[in-house]
Scaffold this motif. Structure first.
Motif, PDB file in Angstrom:
ATOM      1  N   ALA A  68      26.275  50.535  46.018  1.00 13.64           N
ATOM      2  CA  ALA A  68      25.954  49.246  46.612  1.00 13.64           C
ATOM      3  C   ALA A  68      26.814  49.012  47.843  1.00 13.64           C
ATOM      4  O   ALA A  68      27.857  49.615  48.021  1.00 13.64           O
ATOM      5  CB  ALA A  68      26.178  48.110  45.603  1.00 13.64           C
ATOM      6  N   SER A  69      26.369  48.109  48.722  1.00 13.77           N
ATOM      7  CA  SER A  69      27.042  47.869  49.985  1.00 13.77           C
ATOM      8  C   SER A  69      28.349  47.140  49.771  1.00 13.77           C
ATOM      9  O   SER A  69      28.409  46.141  49.079  1.00 13.77           O
ATOM     10  CB  SER A  69      26.140  47.044  50.895  1.00 13.77           C
ATOM     11  N   PRO A  70      29.472  47.614  50.407  1.00  6.57           N
ATOM     12  CA  PRO A  70      30.765  46.967  50.264  1.00  6.57           C
ATOM     13  C   PRO A  70      31.005  45.899  51.318  1.00  6.57           C
ATOM     14  O   PRO A  70      30.221  45.707  52.207  1.00  6.57           O
ATOM     15  CB  PRO A  70      31.740  48.117  50.413  1.00  6.57           C
ATOM     16  N   ALA A  71      32.177  45.228  51.223  1.00  5.37           N
ATOM     17  CA  ALA A  71      32.499  44.179  52.177  1.00  5.37           C
ATOM     18  C   ALA A  71      33.780  44.506  52.927  1.00  5.37           C
ATOM     19  O   ALA A  71      34.574  45.307  52.495  1.00  5.37           O
ATOM     20  CB  ALA A  71      32.673  42.859  51.434  1.00  5.37           C
ATOM     21  N   THR A  96      37.082  42.952  38.610  1.00  6.84           N
ATOM     22  CA  THR A  96      36.045  42.936  39.637  1.00  6.84           C
ATOM     23  C   THR A  96      34.819  42.185  39.181  1.00  6.84           C
ATOM     24  O   THR A  96      34.055  41.715  40.005  1.00  6.84           O
ATOM     25  CB  THR A  96      35.645  44.367  40.003  1.00  6.84           C
ATOM     26  N   MET A  97      34.606  42.050  37.906  1.00  8.43           N
ATOM     27  CA  MET A  97      33.431  41.351  37.401  1.00  8.43           C
ATOM     28  C   MET A  97      33.718  39.888  37.116  1.00  8.43           C
ATOM     29  O   MET A  97      32.877  39.197  36.578  1.00  8.43           O
ATOM     30  CB  MET A  97      32.936  42.046  36.126  1.00  8.43           C
ATOM     31  N   GLN A  98      34.917  39.395  37.485  1.00  7.34           N
ATOM     32  CA  GLN A  98      35.297  38.029  37.162  1.00  7.34           C
ATOM     33  C   GLN A  98      35.598  37.211  38.414  1.00  7.34           C
ATOM     34  O   GLN A  98      36.364  36.271  38.382  1.00  7.34           O
ATOM     35  CB  GLN A  98      36.534  38.028  36.252  1.00  7.34           C
ATOM     36  N   LEU A  99      34.983  37.549  39.527  1.00  6.80           N
ATOM     37  CA  LEU A  99      35.227  36.821  40.764  1.00  6.80           C
ATOM     38  C   LEU A  99      34.738  35.383  40.631  1.00  6.80           C
ATOM     39  O   LEU A  99      33.574  35.133  40.346  1.00  6.80           O
ATOM     40  CB  LEU A  99      34.500  37.519  41.922  1.00  6.80           C
ATOM     41  N   ASP A 100      35.628  34.446  40.832  1.00  7.68           N
ATOM     42  CA  ASP A 100      35.322  33.023  40.688  1.00  7.68           C
ATOM     43  C   ASP A 100      35.062  32.434  42.067  1.00  7.68           C
ATOM     44  O   ASP A 100      35.962  32.328  42.897  1.00  7.68           O
ATOM     45  CB  ASP A 100      36.496  32.308  40.015  1.00  7.68           C
ATOM     46  N   LEU A 101      33.806  32.030  42.311  1.00  7.84           N
ATOM     47  CA  LEU A 101      33.417  31.475  43.604  1.00  7.84           C
ATOM     48  C   LEU A 101      33.223  29.963  43.543  1.00  7.84           C
ATOM     49  O   LEU A 101      32.540  29.394  44.395  1.00  7.84           O
ATOM     50  CB  LEU A 101      32.122  32.140  44.086  1.00  7.84           C
ATOM     51  N   SER A 102      33.815  29.324  42.540  1.00  8.72           N
ATOM     52  CA  SER A 102      33.651  27.867  42.418  1.00  8.72           C
ATOM     53  C   SER A 102      34.206  27.143  43.637  1.00  8.72           C
ATOM     54  O   SER A 102      33.748  26.043  43.976  1.00  8.72           O
ATOM     55  CB  SER A 102      34.352  27.376  41.148  1.00  8.72           C
ATOM     56  N   ILE A 213      35.474  49.386  44.590  1.00 11.53           N
ATOM     57  CA  ILE A 213      34.539  48.850  43.595  1.00 11.53           C
ATOM     58  C   ILE A 213      34.366  47.351  43.796  1.00 11.53           C
ATOM     59  O   ILE A 213      33.251  46.822  43.707  1.00 11.53           O
ATOM     60  CB  ILE A 213      35.044  49.165  42.174  1.00 11.53           C
ATOM     61  N   PHE A 214      35.465  46.660  44.082  1.00 11.36           N
ATOM     62  CA  PHE A 214      35.376  45.217  44.305  1.00 11.36           C
ATOM     63  C   PHE A 214      34.523  44.897  45.532  1.00 11.36           C
ATOM     64  O   PHE A 214      33.634  44.037  45.496  1.00 11.36           O
ATOM     65  CB  PHE A 214      36.789  44.639  44.482  1.00 11.36           C
ATOM     66  N   LEU A 215      34.763  45.614  46.638  1.00  8.60           N
ATOM     67  CA  LEU A 215      34.038  45.328  47.874  1.00  8.60           C
ATOM     68  C   LEU A 215      32.562  45.688  47.777  1.00  8.60           C
ATOM     69  O   LEU A 215      31.754  45.186  48.561  1.00  8.60           O
ATOM     70  CB  LEU A 215      34.679  46.096  49.036  1.00  8.60           C
ATOM     71  N   SER A 216      32.212  46.550  46.827  1.00 13.78           N
ATOM     72  CA  SER A 216      30.810  46.935  46.691  1.00 13.78           C
ATOM     73  C   SER A 216      29.937  45.777  46.225  1.00 13.78           C
ATOM     74  O   SER A 216      28.716  45.859  46.289  1.00 13.78           O
ATOM     75  CB  SER A 216      30.681  48.104  45.709  1.00 13.78           C
TER      76      SER A 216
END
Length: 472
Positions: A68-71, A96-102, A213-216
Motif C-alpha cells: 500500500a502507498s506510504p506517507a 500501527t493499527m491504533q492510530l487515533d485521529l480524534s 509499515i506505519f506510513l503505508s
C-alpha cells in the motif's frame, strides 16, 4: 574571637590548601529532539538530476513490505512533539493499527469555504444542489465548494470512529483537494497542518522497518498534497518542495530495491513509476523558480526511466508531461527528440497536437496553424485542438477569427475550462472598449451552460471565480 567561616555549600576545603574545587562544566548531550545545525546542508538548485536508476539489489530481507502507498516524513525533528495522542503499546507493529485521529475530528479546525471570489450568477439559489446531495454526486458534478463543506460535515458529525483511519484520510484528502481546486490553497494549508504534525510526530516513534509499515497507511496522493501544502507561502517555497521530493524519491528507491529483491514485480513497478513521477515534479518546481538551465539538465538525465517497467499508456503519459515542460523552457529540439521516443504510441492524436505546439514554440505560426486546422477537420469534437488553433490565430493577429472559435466553444460545444474563459476575456479586451459588459455576459452564459450538467470539459468546478473572467 570571630567565628570560623563555613565553606560555601556545594564546595569542600582541602585540609592543606585554600584552593577550592571548581565544578566541572556540564557536558553537552543531545536528546532525540536536538538538531545539529551544522549538519543541515544549505540547499542549492540540484545540478544532477533525481536519481532514477536503482542501485544493486541487496540481500533478501525477512521483513515483509506492504504494497500500500506510504506517507512522507513531513517535519524536521526540531518541529516534532514527543507528546502522544494515544496510549503506547509495547509492540511497534501493534501500535500501527491504533492510530487515533480524534484530534482531526474537531469542528473548530475547519471553516466554511469563502464564496466572495465567486461570480454572483454561480451562487444563485437556482444553481445550488439540494442540501442532502451525497458527496460522490457533488464530486461527479464538479461542485467542489459544496463537496469540501460536505466532507467537513461528515468528519465532524460524530458518526466516524477515530480509529477508522482510511475513511478519515479519504475525507481529508477530498477536503484539501477541493479547496485547492477552488483557489483556496491557503485555507487548505492551514487546515492540513494538524494532520502533517500528527503524522510527523507518530512516524518519528518507530524504527525504520516499523515506520515503513506505519506510513503505508497514508495514501500516496495525500502525501504529495501535504508536501505541497506544507511549503505553501514560505519564502523559499520551491526549494523546500524540491527537498521534500528528493526525500520521497529516496524512499521510493529503497522500497523498489526491496520489492526487486523479493521478486515482487507489481510493487517494484509501482515504486519505479512513482520515482519517475517525482523526477518530473522536481523539474516542474525548477521551472517555477526560474532555474531553466538546471531543469533542462535535470530532464536530460531522466531519459526513459519508465520504459522498462511501465505500460505503453504510462510511458506515453510521462512523455507528454516531459515534452510540455521542455516546451515551457523553450528547448524545442529536446521536445522533438522526446516526441520521437513515443512515435510508436497507439494514440497518435496527442503526439500530433504536441508536434503542432513545437511549431508554435519555434514561432513557426504558419506551420502550427496548418497542422491544427488539419487536426480540427479530422477531429471536430476535440475542444483542445480548436482552443489551440484560436490561440495560434490570436498570435498571428487574426483576433476576430480567434474570438469566433472561442465563443463557439462556450455556446455550441459547451466547453468550460479556466484557460478558455481567461483567453476569451482577453480577446474581448482587444476587440472592444466595452470589454467589461462582454465579460459579464460571458459569466451569465457560462453559469447557464454549467448548470445543465452536460458539459464534458468543465474543469475547475462549476463555481467560476471572478479572476477567471479577468473581473477581479
Amino acid at each position: 574571637m570571630a567565628a570560623p567561616q563555613r565553606p560555601e555549600q556545594g564546595h569542600s576545603r582541602h585540609p592543606s590548601s585554600d584552593t577550592r574545587r571548581v565544578a566541572m562544566p556540564r557536558r553537552s548531550t543531545k536528546g532525540p529532539l536536538d538538531v545539529d545545525a551544522s549538519a543541515i546542508p544549505t540547499f542549492q538548485p540540484p545540478t544532477p538530476a533525481l536519481q532514477t536508476a536503482l542501485p544493486p539489489s541487496p540481500a533478501p530481507t525477512s521483513m515483509p513490505i506492504r504494497t500500500a502507498s506510504p506517507a512522507p516524513s513531513l517535519l524536521s525533528p526540531a518541529q516534532q512533539n514527543p507528546a502522544s495522542v494515544r496510549t503506547r503499546s509495547k509492540s511497534p507493529a501493534a501500535r500501527t493499527m491504533q492510530l487515533d485521529l480524534s484530534l482531526l475530528l474537531r469542528p473548530s479546525l475547519y471553516a466554511p469555504v469563502p464564496t466572495t471570489p465567486i461570480a454572483a450568477p454561480f451562487l444563485d439559489s437556482s444553481h445550488q444542489p439540494a442540501p442532502d446531495t451525497d458527496l460522490e454526486t457533488l464530486l461527479s458534478n464538479r461542485r467542489f465548494i459544496h463537496a469540501a463543506d460536505k466532507a467537513t460535515d461528515m468528519l465532524t458529525s460524530g458518526t466516524i470512529s477515530p480509529s477508522d483511519t482510511p475513511r478519515i484520510l479519504e475525507l481529508l484528502y477530498t477536503r484539501f483537494s477541493c479547496l485547492v481546486i477552488c483557489n483556496q490553497s491557503t485555507l487548505a494549508a492551514k487546515e492540513a497542518k494538524p494532520l502533517s504534525d500528527l503524522l510527523a510526530r507518530e512516524s518519528s516513534t518507530y524504527t525504520r522497518p516499523y515506520r515503513e509499515i506505519f506510513l503505508s497507511q497514508i495514501p500516496w496522493p495525500l502525501r504529495l498534497l501535504l508536501l505541497k501544502l506544507q511549503v505553501l507561502g514560505t519564502a523559499d517555497m520551491h526549494r523546500r518542495a524540491i527537498m521534500g521530493l528528493y526525500a520521497l524519491s529516496s524512499e521510493c528507491r529503497t522500497l523498489a530495491q526491496k520489492a526487486k529483491a523479493e521478486k515482487d514485480d507489481t510493487t517494484f513497478k509501482l515504486w519505479t513509476n512513482r520515482l519517475a513521477d517525482l523526477g518530473l515534479r522536481v523539474a516542474s518546481e525548477l521551472v517555477e523558480m526560474g532555474e531553466l538551465e538546471t531543469a533542462r539538465r535535470h530532464m536530460g538525465s531522466l531519459s526513459s526511466a519508465t520504459t522498462s517497467s511501465s505500460t505503453a499508456e504510462e510511458t506515453e503519459k510521462m512523455c507528454i508531461r516531459k515534452t510540455l515542460l521542455l516546451l515551457k523552457i523553450g528547448d524545442t529540439q529536446a521536445a522533438k527528440h522526446t516526441l520521437s521516443i513515443c512515435s510508436s504510441s497507439t494514440n497518435k492524436l496527442h503526439l500530433q497536437v504536441l508536434e503542432a505546439l513545437t511549431h508554435f514554440s519555434s514561432s513557426d505560426l504558419p506551420s502550427a496553424i496548418s497542422s491544427l486546422k488539419s487536426l480540427a477537420k479530422t477531429h471536430p469534437q476535440n475542444p483542445l485542438i480548436k482552443h489551440n488553433l484560436a490561440i495560434a490565430y490570436l498570435y498571428s493577429n487574426n483576433v476576430i477569427l480567434a474570438s469566433e472559435i472561442l465563443e463557439a466553444l462556450v455556446t455550441e460545444d459547451e466547453v468550460l475550462f479556466p484557460c478558455l474563459l481567461f483567453n476569451l476575456s482577453t480577446v474581448y479586451e482587444l476587440r472592444t472598449e466595452k470589454a467589461r459588459e462582454r465579460k459579464l455576459e460571458l459569466v451569465d452564459k457560462v453559469a447557464e451552460v454549467g448548470s445543465n450538467g452536460k458539459s464534458e470539459m468543465q474543469v475547475g468546478g462549476f463555481e467560476k471565480g471572478l479572476a477567471e473572467f479577468k473581473l477581479a
